[in-house]
Write a protein that holds these residues in place. Structure first.
Motif, PDB file in Angstrom:
ATOM      1  N   ASN A 226       0.836  -1.202   0.000  1.00 49.51           N
ATOM      2  CA  ASN A 226       0.000   0.000   0.000  1.00 49.51           C
ATOM      3  C   ASN A 226       0.871   1.253   0.000  1.00 49.51           C
ATOM      4  O   ASN A 226       0.562   2.249  -0.674  1.00 49.51           O
TER       5      ASN A 226
ATOM      6  N   GLN B  40       2.093   1.852  -3.380  1.00 48.50           N
ATOM      7  CA  GLN B  40       1.018   2.389  -4.213  1.00 48.50           C
ATOM      8  C   GLN B  40       0.889   3.897  -4.062  1.00 48.50           C
ATOM      9  O   GLN B  40       0.663   4.616  -5.039  1.00 48.50           O
ATOM     10  N   THR B  41       1.039   4.389  -2.843  1.00 50.06           N
ATOM     11  CA  THR B  41       0.843   5.815  -2.583  1.00 50.06           C
ATOM     12  C   THR B  41       2.128   6.625  -2.741  1.00 50.06           C
ATOM     13  O   THR B  41       2.100   7.839  -2.583  1.00 50.06           O
TER      14      THR B  41
ATOM     15  N   LYS C  25       4.071   3.458 -10.130  1.00 54.60           N
ATOM     16  CA  LYS C  25       3.000   3.487 -11.128  1.00 54.60           C
ATOM     17  C   LYS C  25       3.202   2.469 -12.246  1.00 54.60           C
ATOM     18  O   LYS C  25       2.242   2.032 -12.867  1.00 54.60           O
TER      19      LYS C  25
ATOM     20  N   LEU D 210       1.066  -4.217  -8.898  1.00 54.06           N
ATOM     21  CA  LEU D 210       1.037  -4.501  -7.471  1.00 54.06           C
ATOM     22  C   LEU D 210      -0.185  -5.350  -7.140  1.00 54.06           C
ATOM     23  O   LEU D 210      -1.246  -5.187  -7.737  1.00 54.06           O
TER      24      LEU D 210
ATOM     25  N   SER E  61      -7.291  -1.354   1.086  1.00 54.65           N
ATOM     26  CA  SER E  61      -6.135  -1.251   0.193  1.00 54.65           C
ATOM     27  C   SER E  61      -6.545  -0.591  -1.122  1.00 54.65           C
ATOM     28  O   SER E  61      -7.606  -0.877  -1.676  1.00 54.65           O
ATOM     29  N   LYS E  62      -5.691   0.300  -1.626  1.00 50.90           N
ATOM     30  CA  LYS E  62      -5.939   0.983  -2.900  1.00 50.90           C
ATOM     31  C   LYS E  62      -5.330   0.231  -4.085  1.00 50.90           C
ATOM     32  O   LYS E  62      -5.459   0.668  -5.225  1.00 50.90           O
ATOM     33  N   VAL E  63      -4.661  -0.883  -3.797  1.00 48.92           N
ATOM     34  CA  VAL E  63      -4.052  -1.674  -4.861  1.00 48.92           C
ATOM     35  C   VAL E  63      -5.148  -2.301  -5.715  1.00 48.92           C
ATOM     36  O   VAL E  63      -6.183  -2.739  -5.202  1.00 48.92           O
ATOM     37  N   GLN E  64      -4.921  -2.345  -7.022  1.00 47.30           N
ATOM     38  CA  GLN E  64      -5.972  -2.793  -7.935  1.00 47.30           C
ATOM     39  C   GLN E  64      -6.283  -4.283  -7.772  1.00 47.30           C
ATOM     40  O   GLN E  64      -7.446  -4.691  -7.759  1.00 47.30           O
TER      41      GLN E  64
END
Length: 229
Positions: free
Chosen positions: A35, A38-39, A43, A47, A60-63
């Motif tokens: 995470n 990711q932040t 890019k 991930l 989590s912001k991971v795809q």
């Protein structure tokens, strides 16, 4: 983080493209580290995260995310449960490894149930697909107890069996050199250091010698451990 890699440069030099490298965080600690990636500008590198705690996966912001287990309540430090639930989700795990992936990082904070149990299973599956596999792991702080540390060491031995290389950070070194740190600050420093290490390795593979990760990691480690080199 600046763009890791130019495709034309890779073709000329025979280096890897960033898209051919994947980073997978396993367990709560591994997910937190990914995470953080990711932040903080990763890019170009795919991930993914896997955990048994539904709230960890949800936030989590991971795809690409995989929830292991059925109840979403975590493994409760039971590494055998982490292993068995990873085996049950093998189809999902295979799906996050791309056909064009050549190198995969398995990132984990050892000592708990999910990360310690599931990371060797995931690394094993990655290697079966002919992908070079690199483990990046942390060992627990001393205050977390001998039982957790011993479980982490057992997990480390098993993870090493299924990886081509493994990088290990003993969290206690951070507190030994910075005893003034609060626990949340120590964990944050662990995340930051792990991200810089992974970023430096990726940049080296992609021949990006001028990246902030590659140029800064030695200085960062000197500062962290107050080394005189």
């Amino acid at each position: 983080m600046r763009k890791l890699f130019s495709k034309s440069y890779e073709k000329q030099r025979g280096r890897f493209d960033a898209s051919e490298i994947e980073v997978i965080g396993v367990g709560c600690g591994g997910t937190n580290i990914v995470n953080y990636m990711q932040t903080h500008g990763f890019k170009d590198v795919p991930l993914a995260v896997c955990d048994m705690d539904a709230s960890v996966i949800e936030h989590s912001k991971v795809q690409e995310k995989i929830l292991l287990g059925m109840d979403g309540l975590g493994a409760g430090n039971n590494l055998e449960l982490g292993k068995s639930e990873a085996e049950k989700k093998m189809t999902n795990i295979r799906s996050i490894i791309k056909e064009y992936t050549k190198i995969a990082f398995v990132v984990v904070c050892l000592g708990g149930g999910c990360g310690t149990g599931a990371s060797p299973i995931i690394a094993r599956e990655i290697k079966k697909r002919g992908v070079k596999t690199i483990g990046v792991a942390t060992l627990p702080f001393e205050f977390e107890g001998k039982t957790k540390f011993n479980q982490a060491m057992n997990g480390l031995i098993e993870l090493a069996t299924y990886t081509d290389a493994i990088f290990v950070l003993n969290n206690q070194y951070i507190l030994n050199h910075h005893p003034e740190l609060a626990m949340n600050a120590a964990f944050s420093m662990t995340n930051e250091l792990m991200v810089k290490i992974v970023g430096s390795i990726i940049d080296f593979m992609c021949a990006n010698r001028n990246s902030t990760h590659t140029n800064g990691i030695i200085g960062y480690i000197k500062k962290l451990f107050t080394l005189k080199v």
